[in-house]
Scaffold this active site. Structure first.
Site, PDB file in Angstrom:
ATOM      1  N   HIS A  65       0.836  -1.196   0.000  1.00  0.00           N
ATOM      2  CA  HIS A  65       0.000   0.000   0.000  1.00  0.00           C
ATOM      3  C   HIS A  65       0.869   1.243   0.000  1.00  0.00           C
ATOM      4  O   HIS A  65       2.032   1.207   0.396  1.00  0.00           O
ATOM      5  CB  HIS A  65      -0.931   0.023   1.216  1.00  0.00           C
ATOM      6  CG  HIS A  65      -0.218  -0.028   2.527  1.00  0.00           C
ATOM      7  ND1 HIS A  65       0.268  -1.203   3.059  1.00  0.00           N
ATOM      8  CD2 HIS A  65       0.114   0.934   3.425  1.00  0.00           C
ATOM      9  CE1 HIS A  65       0.855  -0.962   4.217  1.00  0.00           C
ATOM     10  NE2 HIS A  65       0.783   0.338   4.468  1.00  0.00           N
ATOM     11  N   CYS A 185       1.805   3.734  11.759  1.00  0.00           N
ATOM     12  CA  CYS A 185       2.736   3.229  10.751  1.00  0.00           C
ATOM     13  C   CYS A 185       3.009   4.341   9.748  1.00  0.00           C
ATOM     14  O   CYS A 185       2.331   5.375   9.764  1.00  0.00           O
ATOM     15  CB  CYS A 185       2.191   1.985  10.061  1.00  0.00           C
ATOM     16  SG  CYS A 185       0.780   2.280   8.972  1.00  0.00           S
TER      17      CYS A 185
END
Length: 680
Positions: A65, A185
């Site tokens: 991603h 993250c």
């Protein structure tokens, strides 16, 4: 709103053999639907995110991603592999692959939907249903969360539900252990919410534990109630980017780990924080065992690892000042010649001539100098920030400013930042009355730490560091002949060993530090470092062009992008090749980098700009010979790569059907026209 996943974005028979090929296959579906405008650009962003941390998760999940300017709207593509694809998960290959594409400016609603998918991936029933799906539309509907049509059997079962279980009485004496956690993250889309879901589920299943999570995602974060934090018995940080407002959690037993630990081993983290609480271990007013710039945050990090992270913190904040200031100064010299340095600032203020190149050149030069003036203070300040959080900023900047005043330069700023951070950390360990805690970070810590740092920098270590800096400058200026070439070889090897990793950054920081007080020697070092850093991606691009059959289709596509990345001094452009075949690509890259570094030094090439690749060639001294040095190293690396890969292929060309075994690697021999890459 257009649906983020449709049947056209689902491939239930994904045949890709590598994660790069899987990402390309799914991304091509996005391109077909107009969701991605530039396939190669988007895949480069995916690869850059993958290089930060593998996106494979336990349970057969791969979630490549990224955020990218090449994405028109948030999109999700799903692929199911029968063979499995390695995404770096500890338990092996992934069979369920989700490619998540978010625009650079995705809104909160879209990111919330994507984060809900991340939470679904922690549900075993959801994953089982995807593995059993027989058509693309059903899989897309399941991922979107559409209500499935009830099965007849399920309806019959619903008519005679099983009796509800009786909850056993809990012992009244057992006291609930309250935990607050923070997850984050780099992209804030997937791992952030998967770690949160994993921790929450495990907390619910653990007797005597109450756990709440604050997710610090891309769309911002909602702060936990201060009362909840105050009542907590322990804290878990599962993060790969700085925890925002970390001071809220100070003074409690804390476990600090990477975000994947929150996904993969939540029970261990809960047990660890309970053990710390039982032993009475707490953090200070700011956690000294981890910092806002820790990428992994592992509590087991040794001092050497922490030191490297602290130094890289300062360097990372310093580089933009160096880049802007260095390029502006170089442009000023390029437009007006070196005599622009003789133009007085007062002249520029009182008689700026809009039509004069000299005036514009002087403007660029002095603006660049203004940016450069922050270089050492920023380096020092953010080293201290990396060690002690915001209380370290004031003494850190003071130490850097004193380093400039005492001519201690880059080296003084580096040492001063470490001293400032250490002083603040020492002050934070002192227990103070509760009434004084409010003014500690605003008044007491900045005041006391600045006094201590000022005394040490002016009276104790300032002069010795200045002498050492002067000796280093004199040594660089005196480099000639064999000595300069040897330094060029060493810098070239460092730049190409880990292709943008810590050793590469050390060499780059050494070169950039010399630009703070530019001399002929420091400018040669900067030139050698940039030249060597351009070699690996350019060489991989050349090798895939001249001997494409030695590379996979994906690698040949990456080779096209590597031309631009190498020319732009982005050494990381060679990482995909090194990851696939490190025992051949890395030694070949180091050989070429050493050749280029040595030749750049031998040719007396100089460079005032800290970055830019071929786009700053007009600003390079001895530019033509500099380009020859880069070309020579590129050819050496490309030739060695082709040679080493050709040696590996010879058994296949001879028609031997067996797999050839070599130490630390397995090479599978296939048809001559479809030779597979070595897996190391």
């Amino acid at each position: 709103m257009t649906e983020m996943i449709t049947a056209d974005l689902v491939d239930l028979d994904l045949s890709a053999g590598t994660k790069e090929a899987a990402a390309r296959s799914l991304a091509e579906r996005m391109v077909t639907l107009g969701r991605v405008t530039d396939l190669d650009g988007f895949l480069a962003d995916v690869a850059a995110r993958e290089a930060q941390m593998p996106t494979g998760l336990d349970g057969g999940i791969g979630i490549p991603h990224c955020r990218s300017e090449h994405v028109t709207e948030p999109t999700l593509a799903f692929g199911r592999s029968t063979e499995g694809i390695d995404f770096g998960a500890p338990d092996g290959p992934a069979d369920l692959i989700f490619l998540i594409a978010a625009p650079a400016g995705a809104d909160d609603a879209h990111l919330t939907i994507l984060s809900s998918l991340a939470r679904q991936l922690m549900d075993e029933d959801f994953k089982s249903a995807l593995r059993a799906a027989t058509d693309a539309e059903a899989a897309a509907a399941l991922i979107r969360g559409d209500e499935p049509t009830p099965e007849p059997v399920a309806a019959e079962e619903a008519e005679s539900p099983a009796p509800e279980p009786v909850e056993p009485e809990q012992p009244a004496a057992a006291e609930t252990f309250k935990i607050v956690a923070v997850t984050s993250c780099p992209t804030g889309i997937a791992h952030t919410y998967m770690a949160a879901e994993s921790l929450e589920n495990t907390g619910r299943d653990t007797d005597g534990v109450e756990l709440v999570v604050e997710t610090q995602g891309s769309s911002g974060f909602t702060r936990l109630d201060p009362a909840v934090i105050a009542a907590a018995d322990g804290v878990i940080f599962a993060h790969d980017v700085p925890v925002r407002e970390k001071e809220r959690f100070a003074g409690k037993p804390t476990v600090d780990v990477g975000v994947k630990a929150g996904v993969n081993r939540p029970a261990e983290l809960i047990a660890e924080v309970r053990e710390k609480a039982a032993r009475g271990e707490t953090t200070g007013r700011a956690d000294a065992s981890s910092t806002p710039v820790d990428n992994s945050g592992e509590s087991t990090d040794g001092y050497g690892t922490k030191l490297r992270k602290w130094l890289m913190s300062g360097v990372s904040y310093m580089v933009p000042f160096v880049a802007a200031g260095g390029l502006l100064i170089a442009l000023g010299f390029a437009i007006g010649g070196y005599e622009v340095a003789d133009v007085k600032v007062q002249t520029l203020l009182n008689s700026f001539d809009w039509g004069s190149t000299t005036s514009w050149a002087a403007l660029l030069f002095y603006t660049g100098q203004a940016a450069f003036a922050f270089l050492v203070p920023v380096l020092s300040g953010y080293i201290a920030y990396g060690m002690a959080d915001r209380p370290g900023l004031v003494p850190g900047f003071v130490a850097g400013s004193i380093a400039v005043t005492t001519n201690a330069g880059f080296l003084g700023g580096l040492i001063g930042g470490l001293i400032a951070g250490a002083v603040v950390m020492a002050i934070q360990k002192v227990n103070v009355p509760a009434v004084l805690r409010g003014i500690m970070p605003v008044v007491v810590i900045p005041l006391l730490s600045s006094i201590v740092v000022g005394f040490l920098m002016f009276v104790v270590i300032g002069k010795p560091i200045a002498s050492l800096q002067s000796a280093l400058t004199d040594w660089l200026n005196s480099l000639s002949g064999a000595n300069a070439i040897v330094l060029g070889v060493i810098l070239g090897l460092m730049m190409c060993f880990d292709l943008g990793g810590p050793l590469n950054k050390v060499a780059y920081a050494f070169a950039v530090g010399g630009l703070a007080n530019p001399t002929d020697g420091s400018l040669k070092v900067m030139a050698a470092v940039m030249a060597a850093g351009m070699v690996p991606p350019l060489a991989m691009a050349l090798a895939t062009t001249v001997r494409g059959k030695l590379f996979t289709k994906t690698e040949r596509e990456n080779g096209k992008a590597a031309w631009v990345l190498g020319a732009s001094f982005i050494t990381e452009g060679a990482i995909p090749f090194a990851a696939a075949d490190p025992l051949r690509v890395i030694p070949a890259s180091m050989a070429g980098g050493a050749v280029t570094g040595a030749l750049s030094m031998a040719f007396d090439a100089t460079l005032r700009a800290p970055h830019g690749g071929i786009f700053v060639v007009p600003l390079i001294g001895n530019a033509w010979l500099y380009l020859v040095a880069i070309a020579a190293g590129t050819c050496v690396t490309a030739a060695l790569t082709v040679l080493l890969k050709s040696v590996r292929k010879q058994p296949a060309a001879a028609g031997q059907p067996e797999a050839v075994q070599a130490p630390s690697q397995t090479v599978t021999v296939a048809e001559p026209e479809a030779v597979q890459p070595a897996k190391v």
